[in-house]
Design an enzyme around this catalytic site. Structure first.
Site, PDB file in Angstrom:
ATOM      1  N   ASP A 129     -59.282  15.561  -1.748  1.00 45.50           N
ATOM      2  CA  ASP A 129     -59.235  14.081  -1.688  1.00 45.50           C
ATOM      3  C   ASP A 129     -57.841  13.629  -1.261  1.00 45.50           C
ATOM      4  OD1 ASP A 129     -60.179  11.324  -3.963  1.00 45.50           O
ATOM      5  OD2 ASP A 129     -59.772  11.424  -1.805  1.00 45.50           O
ATOM      6  N   ARG A 133     -53.424   7.081  -1.319  1.00 46.76           N
ATOM      7  CA  ARG A 133     -53.558   6.673  -2.732  1.00 46.76           C
ATOM      8  C   ARG A 133     -53.349   7.851  -3.677  1.00 46.76           C
ATOM      9  NH1 ARG A 133     -58.449   6.816  -0.508  1.00 46.76           N
ATOM     10  NH2 ARG A 133     -59.774   8.531  -1.196  1.00 46.76           N
ATOM     11  N   ASN A 134     -53.525   9.076  -3.182  1.00 50.48           N
ATOM     12  CA  ASN A 134     -53.350  10.269  -4.020  1.00 50.48           C
ATOM     13  C   ASN A 134     -52.049  11.000  -3.718  1.00 50.48           C
ATOM     14  OD1 ASN A 134     -55.742   9.874  -5.415  1.00 50.48           O
ATOM     15  ND2 ASN A 134     -56.948  10.951  -3.879  1.00 50.48           N
ATOM     16  N   ASP A 147     -52.787  15.192  -7.773  1.00 51.34           N
ATOM     17  CA  ASP A 147     -54.212  15.322  -8.111  1.00 51.34           C
ATOM     18  C   ASP A 147     -54.978  16.249  -7.186  1.00 51.34           C
ATOM     19  OD1 ASP A 147     -53.642  12.027  -8.888  1.00 51.34           O
ATOM     20  OD2 ASP A 147     -54.130  13.569 -10.364  1.00 51.34           O
TER      21      ASP A 147
HETATM   22  C1  LIG Z   1     -47.424  11.530 -12.139  1.00 57.17           C
HETATM   23  N1  LIG Z   1     -47.755  10.083 -12.055  1.00 57.17           N
HETATM   24  C2  LIG Z   1     -49.082   9.723 -12.118  1.00 57.17           C
HETATM   25  C3  LIG Z   1     -49.451   8.378 -11.992  1.00 57.17           C
HETATM   26  C4  LIG Z   1     -50.877   7.954 -12.090  1.00 57.17           C
HETATM   27  C5  LIG Z   1     -51.193   6.867 -12.938  1.00 57.17           C
HETATM   28  C6  LIG Z   1     -52.523   6.478 -13.056  1.00 57.17           C
HETATM   29  N2  LIG Z   1     -53.522   7.088 -12.381  1.00 57.17           N
HETATM   30  C7  LIG Z   1     -53.225   8.127 -11.564  1.00 57.17           C
HETATM   31  N3  LIG Z   1     -54.308   8.739 -10.872  1.00 57.17           N
HETATM   32  N4  LIG Z   1     -54.567   8.273  -9.621  1.00 57.17           N
HETATM   33  C8  LIG Z   1     -55.514   8.826  -8.873  1.00 57.17           C
HETATM   34  C9  LIG Z   1     -56.297   9.922  -9.368  1.00 57.17           C
HETATM   35  C10 LIG Z   1     -57.296  10.498  -8.551  1.00 57.17           C
HETATM   36  C11 LIG Z   1     -58.041  11.585  -9.012  1.00 57.17           C
HETATM   37  C12 LIG Z   1     -59.128  12.188  -8.104  1.00 57.17           C
HETATM   38  C13 LIG Z   1     -59.975  13.201  -8.864  1.00 57.17           C
HETATM   39  C14 LIG Z   1     -58.454  12.873  -6.911  1.00 57.17           C
HETATM   40  C15 LIG Z   1     -60.051  11.077  -7.587  1.00 57.17           C
HETATM   41  C16 LIG Z   1     -57.796  12.100 -10.274  1.00 57.17           C
HETATM   42  C17 LIG Z   1     -56.813  11.527 -11.083  1.00 57.17           C
HETATM   43  F1  LIG Z   1     -56.590  12.041 -12.303  1.00 57.17           F
HETATM   44  C18 LIG Z   1     -56.048  10.419 -10.643  1.00 57.17           C
HETATM   45  C19 LIG Z   1     -55.013   9.779 -11.448  1.00 57.17           C
HETATM   46  O1  LIG Z   1     -54.736  10.101 -12.609  1.00 57.17           O
HETATM   47  C20 LIG Z   1     -51.907   8.575 -11.357  1.00 57.17           C
HETATM   48  C21 LIG Z   1     -51.643   9.681 -10.343  1.00 57.17           C
HETATM   49  O2  LIG Z   1     -51.950  10.908 -10.883  1.00 57.17           O
HETATM   50  C22 LIG Z   1     -48.443   7.396 -11.809  1.00 57.17           C
HETATM   51  C23 LIG Z   1     -47.094   7.799 -11.750  1.00 57.17           C
HETATM   52  N5  LIG Z   1     -46.004   6.937 -11.565  1.00 57.17           N
HETATM   53  C24 LIG Z   1     -45.985   5.585 -11.477  1.00 57.17           C
HETATM   54  C25 LIG Z   1     -44.744   4.921 -11.412  1.00 57.17           C
HETATM   55  C26 LIG Z   1     -44.741   3.549 -11.308  1.00 57.17           C
HETATM   56  N6  LIG Z   1     -45.899   2.863 -11.297  1.00 57.17           N
HETATM   57  C27 LIG Z   1     -47.066   3.541 -11.376  1.00 57.17           C
HETATM   58  N7  LIG Z   1     -47.128   4.879 -11.466  1.00 57.17           N
HETATM   59  C28 LIG Z   1     -46.756   9.166 -11.890  1.00 57.17           C
HETATM   60  O3  LIG Z   1     -45.552   9.520 -11.845  1.00 57.17           O
END
Ligand SMILES: Cn1cc(-c2ccnc(-n3ncc4cc(C(C)(C)C)cc(F)c4c3=O)c2CO)cc(Nc2ccncn2)c1=O
Length: 265
Positions: A129, A133-134, A147
């Protein structure tokens, strides 16, 4: 106790970063590092196989992959401890900087992703994926891949079957849409779309078309148009990534050595 098992005392949880795919993602601190902690709700991920997979993911280590530092699998909810990426996801980053992205910055983003993907390719690991966005952006504006391989643990079949609404049709190669045939060459297709996103400052591919229209136009050989900001040489690479047959597409290691990517020119 597995040496990768995080010690709950060492983990300090902060405020919410977002509600990820599998559950809440929180800011945190672990061993004096700022981290992102992903909690995993049991009902949305198959447990046992994930624990095994977590060990594989921790062995994948590269400066252009978002590093998994540790896991907590011994108690629920399970959680994953990642390096913290201050500037959030690449798609938001591109949209926030619309009109202010230099050619060097855009080329650098594409290079960062191709380096991380060449490492995954050499480790025979398929992302499944890849999209802006990822990908996440560090404090120093480096782009890293996030991810990877996680779609295999998504139990919500709205994501996993290509007929359903949440499936990333606009980033998927024809053989993935038709036969769910994933490979590093289908990741290369997605990388072409990611380059299109970067040079279009975070716009949605095939913006005013429905998923059905996208599939139909691809099967007629239609492809995304050259973004206004993209040099011809970069557009040439994108169209190479979108060859119908996987074997006609470049590998990531070939892309890395392409003239358009050689930043020393
Ligand atoms: C490591 N990390 C993760 C995130 C973060 C936060 C919320 N959702 C996600 N996401 N986003 C997308 C995502 C997508 C998947 C697929 C299985 C491929 C569909 C599986 C996930 F598990 C995630 C996930 O957890 C992430 C991405 O894993 C945000 C960070 N940082 C910041 C900083 C400032 N503002 C927002 N986020 C960061 O440093």
């Amino acid at each position: 106790k597995d040496q990768w098992e995080v010690d709950p005392e060492e983990l300090i949880l902060g405020q919410e970063l977002g509600s990820g795919q599998f559950g809440l993602v929180l800011e945190g601190r672990w061993r004096d590092k700022k981290v992102a902690v992903k909690t995993i709700r049991e009902e949305c991920m198959s447990d046992e196989e994930f624990k095994e997979e977590a060990r594989v993911m921790m062995r994948l280590s590269h400066c252009k992959l978002v590093q998994l530092y540790a896991v907590r699998t011994q108690c629920s909810p399970m959680c994953l401890v990642f390096e913290f990426m201050d500037n959030g996801c690449l798609s938001d980053y591109l949209r926030a900087r619309k009109g202010r992205l230099s050619q060097e910055a855009m080329l650098g983003m594409c290079l960062d992703v191709s380096e991380g993907m060449a490492y995954l390719e050499s480790s025979n690991f398929i992302h499944r994926d890849l999209a802006a966005r990822n990908c996440l952006v560090s404090k120093k504006n480096e782009v890293k891949i996030s991810d990877f391989g996680m779609t295999r643990f998504v139990l919500d079949d709205q994501y996993t079957s290509s007929q359903c609404s949440k499936f990333p049709i606009r980033w998927s190669a024809p053989e993935v849409i038709k036969y769910c045939k994933f490979s590093s060459k289908s990741d290369v297709w997605s990388f072409g779309v990611l380059m299109w996103e970067v040079y279009n400052e975070g716009r949605i591919p095939y913006e005013n078309r429905s998923n059905v229209d996208v599939v139909e136009s691809l099967s007629k050989g239609l492809r995304l148009l050259k973004p206004r900001l993209a040099p011809d040489a970069i557009h040439k690479l994108m169209t190479w990534c979108w060859k119908e047959k996987p074997e006609d597409r470049p590998s990531f290691v070939v892309l890395l050595h392409e003239r358009a990517f050689l930043s020393d020119l």
